[in-house]
Design an enzyme around this catalytic site. Structure first.
Site, PDB file in Angstrom:
ATOM      1  N   ARG A   1       0.913  -1.251  -0.217  1.00 53.97           N
ATOM      2  CA  ARG A   1      -0.357   0.276   0.107  1.00 53.97           C
ATOM      3  C   ARG A   1       0.940   1.387   0.320  1.00 53.97           C
ATOM      4  NH1 ARG A   1      -3.181  -3.227   3.461  1.00 53.97           N
ATOM      5  NH2 ARG A   1      -4.687  -3.706   2.209  1.00 53.97           N
TER       6      ARG A   1
ATOM      7  N   ARG B   1      -2.936  21.919 -15.063  1.00 53.29           N
ATOM      8  CA  ARG B   1      -1.539  20.487 -15.374  1.00 53.29           C
ATOM      9  C   ARG B   1      -2.099  19.829 -16.451  1.00 53.29           C
ATOM     10  NH1 ARG B   1       1.263  16.090 -11.965  1.00 53.29           N
ATOM     11  NH2 ARG B   1       2.274  15.229 -13.464  1.00 53.29           N
TER      12      ARG B   1
ATOM     13  N   HIS C   1      -1.026  10.212 -27.829  1.00 54.36           N
ATOM     14  CA  HIS C   1      -0.895   9.229 -27.534  1.00 54.36           C
ATOM     15  C   HIS C   1      -2.158   8.355 -28.911  1.00 54.36           C
ATOM     16  CE1 HIS C   1      -0.664  10.048 -22.835  1.00 54.36           C
ATOM     17  NE2 HIS C   1       0.213   9.680 -23.742  1.00 54.36           N
TER      18      HIS C   1
ATOM     19  N   LYS D   1       7.472  22.464 -15.144  1.00 56.91           N
ATOM     20  CA  LYS D   1       7.299  21.620 -14.324  1.00 56.91           C
ATOM     21  C   LYS D   1       6.878  21.852 -13.291  1.00 56.91           C
ATOM     22  CE  LYS D   1       5.341  17.678 -15.149  1.00 56.91           C
ATOM     23  NZ  LYS D   1       5.524  15.545 -15.554  1.00 56.91           N
TER      24      LYS D   1
ATOM     25  N   ASN E   1      -0.039  18.342 -21.422  1.00 63.13           N
ATOM     26  CA  ASN E   1      -0.121  16.998 -22.249  1.00 63.13           C
ATOM     27  C   ASN E   1      -0.550  17.749 -23.714  1.00 63.13           C
ATOM     28  OD1 ASN E   1      -0.609  15.210 -20.798  1.00 63.13           O
ATOM     29  ND2 ASN E   1      -2.272  15.760 -20.158  1.00 63.13           N
TER      30      ASN E   1
ATOM     31  N   GLU F   1       9.132  16.921 -25.589  1.00 65.22           N
ATOM     32  CA  GLU F   1       9.033  17.680 -24.548  1.00 65.22           C
ATOM     33  C   GLU F   1       9.763  19.134 -23.823  1.00 65.22           C
ATOM     34  OE1 GLU F   1       5.847  16.303 -23.417  1.00 65.22           O
ATOM     35  OE2 GLU F   1       5.999  14.397 -23.013  1.00 65.22           O
TER      36      GLU F   1
ATOM     37  N   HIS G   1       7.791   7.767 -27.828  1.00 62.21           N
ATOM     38  CA  HIS G   1       6.530   8.851 -26.879  1.00 62.21           C
ATOM     39  C   HIS G   1       6.451  10.606 -27.711  1.00 62.21           C
ATOM     40  CE1 HIS G   1       4.281   9.784 -23.724  1.00 62.21           C
ATOM     41  NE2 HIS G   1       4.894  11.218 -23.889  1.00 62.21           N
TER      42      HIS G   1
ATOM     43  N   GLU H   1      -4.158  17.082 -11.834  1.00 59.62           N
ATOM     44  CA  GLU H   1      -4.751  17.723 -12.743  1.00 59.62           C
ATOM     45  C   GLU H   1      -6.464  18.016 -13.189  1.00 59.62           C
ATOM     46  OE1 GLU H   1      -2.822  15.679 -16.342  1.00 59.62           O
ATOM     47  OE2 GLU H   1      -4.996  16.311 -17.958  1.00 59.62           O
TER      48      GLU H   1
ATOM     49  N   HIS I   1      -0.820  15.766 -26.681  1.00 62.35           N
ATOM     50  CA  HIS I   1      -0.458  13.972 -26.527  1.00 62.35           C
ATOM     51  C   HIS I   1      -1.586  13.694 -26.581  1.00 62.35           C
ATOM     52  CE1 HIS I   1       2.778  15.808 -23.986  1.00 62.35           C
ATOM     53  NE2 HIS I   1       3.043  14.522 -23.504  1.00 62.35           N
TER      54      HIS I   1
ATOM     55  N   LYS J   1       2.850  11.309 -11.861  1.00 67.18           N
ATOM     56  CA  LYS J   1       2.312  10.426 -12.198  1.00 67.18           C
ATOM     57  C   LYS J   1       3.332   9.269 -12.642  1.00 67.18           C
ATOM     58  CE  LYS J   1      -0.433  13.761 -15.730  1.00 67.18           C
ATOM     59  NZ  LYS J   1      -0.750  13.554 -16.488  1.00 67.18           N
TER      60      LYS J   1
HETATM   61  P1  NAD Z   1      12.422   4.726 -22.688  1.00 68.04           P
HETATM   62  O1  NAD Z   1      11.979   4.653 -20.496  1.00 68.04           O
HETATM   63  O2  NAD Z   1      11.778   4.579 -23.331  1.00 68.04           O
HETATM   64  O3  NAD Z   1      14.022   5.293 -22.510  1.00 68.04           O
HETATM   65  C1  NAD Z   1      13.845   5.404 -23.933  1.00 68.04           C
HETATM   66  C2  NAD Z   1      15.544   4.202 -24.371  1.00 68.04           C
HETATM   67  O4  NAD Z   1      16.789   4.620 -23.743  1.00 68.04           O
HETATM   68  C3  NAD Z   1      15.023   2.978 -23.574  1.00 68.04           C
HETATM   69  O5  NAD Z   1      15.653   2.125 -24.554  1.00 68.04           O
HETATM   70  C4  NAD Z   1      16.450   3.033 -22.065  1.00 68.04           C
HETATM   71  O6  NAD Z   1      16.106   1.557 -22.074  1.00 68.04           O
HETATM   72  C5  NAD Z   1      17.200   4.246 -22.872  1.00 68.04           C
HETATM   73  N1  NAD Z   1      17.604   4.604 -22.176  1.00 68.04           N
HETATM   74  C6  NAD Z   1      17.503   5.419 -20.602  1.00 68.04           C
HETATM   75  N2  NAD Z   1      18.591   5.887 -20.109  1.00 68.04           N
HETATM   76  C7  NAD Z   1      19.733   6.068 -20.958  1.00 68.04           C
HETATM   77  C8  NAD Z   1      21.389   6.171 -21.100  1.00 68.04           C
HETATM   78  N3  NAD Z   1      21.737   7.190 -19.998  1.00 68.04           N
HETATM   79  N4  NAD Z   1      21.841   5.890 -22.419  1.00 68.04           N
HETATM   80  C9  NAD Z   1      21.952   5.621 -22.965  1.00 68.04           C
HETATM   81  N5  NAD Z   1      20.140   4.598 -23.207  1.00 68.04           N
HETATM   82  C10 NAD Z   1      19.236   4.884 -21.756  1.00 68.04           C
HETATM   83  O7  NAD Z   1      11.699   6.533 -22.659  1.00 68.04           O
HETATM   84  P2  NAD Z   1      11.467   7.843 -22.451  1.00 68.04           P
HETATM   85  O8  NAD Z   1      11.062   8.917 -23.619  1.00 68.04           O
HETATM   86  O9  NAD Z   1      12.940   8.145 -21.372  1.00 68.04           O
HETATM   87  O10 NAD Z   1       9.943   7.568 -21.723  1.00 68.04           O
HETATM   88  C11 NAD Z   1       8.815   7.363 -22.485  1.00 68.04           C
HETATM   89  C12 NAD Z   1       8.231   7.255 -21.111  1.00 68.04           C
HETATM   90  O11 NAD Z   1       7.426   7.786 -20.625  1.00 68.04           O
HETATM   91  C13 NAD Z   1       6.569   6.706 -22.223  1.00 68.04           C
HETATM   92  O12 NAD Z   1       5.398   5.512 -21.132  1.00 68.04           O
HETATM   93  C14 NAD Z   1       5.526   7.574 -21.834  1.00 68.04           C
HETATM   94  O13 NAD Z   1       4.031   7.741 -21.402  1.00 68.04           O
HETATM   95  C15 NAD Z   1       6.196   8.527 -20.722  1.00 68.04           C
HETATM   96  N6  NAD Z   1       6.181  10.030 -19.851  1.00 68.04           N
HETATM   97  C16 NAD Z   1       5.536   9.851 -18.218  1.00 68.04           C
HETATM   98  C17 NAD Z   1       5.144  11.725 -18.133  1.00 68.04           C
HETATM   99  C18 NAD Z   1       4.899  11.097 -16.652  1.00 68.04           C
HETATM  100  O14 NAD Z   1       4.739  12.221 -16.190  1.00 68.04           O
HETATM  101  N7  NAD Z   1       4.393  10.557 -16.397  1.00 68.04           N
HETATM  102  C19 NAD Z   1       5.797  12.320 -19.475  1.00 68.04           C
HETATM  103  C20 NAD Z   1       6.289  11.774 -19.881  1.00 68.04           C
HETATM  104  C21 NAD Z   1       6.688  10.751 -20.707  1.00 68.04           C
HETATM  105  N1  GLY Z   2       3.306  14.576 -18.150  1.00 65.99           N
HETATM  106  C1  GLY Z   2       2.061  15.381 -18.508  1.00 65.99           C
HETATM  107  C2  GLY Z   2       1.429  15.262 -16.527  1.00 65.99           C
HETATM  108  O1  GLY Z   2       2.590  15.110 -16.399  1.00 65.99           O
HETATM  109  O2  GLY Z   2       1.262  15.803 -16.402  1.00 65.99           O
END
Ligand code: NAD
Ligand code: GLY
Length: 367
Positions: A118, A238, A249, A224, A242, A182, A262, A234, A245, A140
């Site tokens: 939890r 907030r 998406h 941010k 997006n 972003e 992404h 949100e 997005h 998030k």
């Molecule tokens: P990812 O986590 O897939 O990383 C991209 C690639 O880079 C992967 O292959 C990873 O293994 C590699 N990698 C990571 N760090 C590295 C480094 N220092 N050197 C070499 N390779 C490295 O993708 P991302 O773009 O980081 O994140 C995308 C995800 O984030 C999506 O799922 C998206 O929905 C999510 N997201 C969430 C939020 C939120 O607010 N929580 C906001 C934006 C995006």
């Molecule tokens: N990436 C969108 C949010 O954090 O709200």
């Protein structure tokens, strides 16, 4: 090193930004409650950075959980593997989960921390540009569902975010560009002068200039943190984070998770939001084109996939989290630097946006 703060009352937390922070046990220690730490990472990041983090945490009982890499693994099965690792090593309620990796790892590890017994302590150590400027901040967390991106999850804030700019040196160019989508977003929604700075510094950013990257990460995190502090759950501002997005998406879900990154989907989706804002009469053609050129300079796609029809977009957009009471709300630009969230747009303008010929539009920019 620079320290920013996400202001959320008793759940406020610091964002540490600087070079070579991975080895800084002194920064991590104040945010670890018990003696147990579980580092969640993946097969790509582990050989690069897990050793340094394990060394920094040498005084704790550390379990390292190494997951398969990729958006396609952001699902229930992989989440279960995190719980298997935690329970297998008898982690208790005072354990701290540390996410080491990009947004996929951060979102999944955060969701696991929110659910495990939890809720246990959670620290974000983002290693992609995208995760450093966006996903690691704001709480998030979650996983994808085959029918919709990020559809299962929780708001769960970390105790701290540790951003090591030096970890970006190993990031593939395509992933760096995805993160820039972003970064550009912040300029478009709330910081018009930042767009000019990005235009001037795009080459240096893509060349991994550490000082310029640090400025971009800091400026993005300031934006941010401000938005999250004002609207954690949100219910208002907030949603402007997006921008692009809803369209993006739809692209990710339709193409299959991981086919478009992404950030790539967000870039093409934001071009659609720029087009719609222009059709609403809110921004000029020149402003739309300025946005498109910036995404191009960042090495990002600006044309949605050829095989996606307006019907495909509408089908996927119907399960967007911004749908309320059956009404699709969209993030659009009133002007460069000011976003609005609205369900008040003529349906014909949305249809025209979905059926616009983006390839031809981009072709015109060359002349
Ligand atoms: P990812 O986590 O897939 O990383 C991209 C690639 O880079 C992967 O292959 C990873 O293994 C590699 N990698 C990571 N760090 C590295 C480094 N220092 N050197 C070499 N390779 C490295 O993708 P991302 O773009 O980081 O994140 C995308 C995800 O984030 C999506 O799922 C998206 O929905 C999510 N997201 C969430 C939020 C939120 O607010 N929580 C906001 C934006 C995006
Ligand atoms: N990436 C969108 C949010 O954090 O709200």
């Amino acid at each position: 090193m620079q320290t920013l703060r996400v202001d959320l009352g008793e759940r406020s937390y610091p964002i540490y930004i600087g070079a070579d922070l991975l080895a800084r046990a002194d920064l991590l220690a104040p945010h670890i409650a018990g003696r147990q730490v579980a580092i969640v990472t993946n097969e790509t990041v582990a050989p690069l950075y897990l050793g340094a983090l394990e060394t920094a945490l040498a005084g704790y009982a550390v379990t390292s959980i190494v997951l398969p890499d990729g958006e396609a693994f952001k699902n229930w099965e992989t989440l279960q593997a995190i719980f298997d690792g935690l329970l297998g090593a008898r982690h208790d309620r005072r354990t701290t989960v540390v996410a080491l990796g990009g947004g996929v790892i951060g979102d999944m590890a955060g969701f696991a921390a929110a659910c495990y017994q939890r809720g246990v302590n959670f620290i974000q150590v983002p290693t992609t540009l995208l995760s450093q400027v966006d996903s690691s901040v704001g709480g998030k967390t979650g996983i994808n569902h085959p029918l919709g991106k990020n559809m299962v999850g929780a708001f769960y804030q970390p105790q701290a975010v540790l951003i090591d700019i030096a970890s970006l040196v190993t990031l593939p160019a395509r992933e760096l560009s995805a993160g820039l989508a972003e970064v550009i977003k912040y300029g478009l929604i709330c910081d018009e002068p930042f767009l000019g700075w990005l235009e001037e510094n795009m080459l240096a950013l893509r060349a991994l200039d550490q000082a310029v990257l640090t400025t971009a990460v800091e400026r993005s995190c300031v934006a941010k943190a401000r938005v999250v502090g004002a609207d954690e759950r949100e219910s208002g501002v907030r949603a402007t984070l997006n921008l692009g997005h809803t369209f993006g998406h739809a692209i990710e879900t339709h193409q299959g998770y991981g086919v478009w990154l992404h950030g790539e989907a967000v870039a093409a989706g934001t071009v659609m939001a720029l087009e719609m804002s222009m059709r609403m009469g809110w921004i000029t053609v020149a402003e739309r084109d300025r946005g498109i050129r910036l995404f191009q300079a960042a090495g990002l796609p600006v044309v949605p996939p050829k095989d996606m029809t307006p019907e495909h977009f509408l089908e996927h957009m119907a399960v967007d989290k911004k749908v309320l009471d059956g009404q699709l709300r969209l993030v659009l630009l009133r002007c460069l630097g000011e976003a609005v969230v609205t369900s008040e747009y003529p349906r014909e303008i949305l249809n025209a946006t979905l059926s616009a010929d983006y390839a031809a539009l981009v072709d015109q920019l060359k002349h």
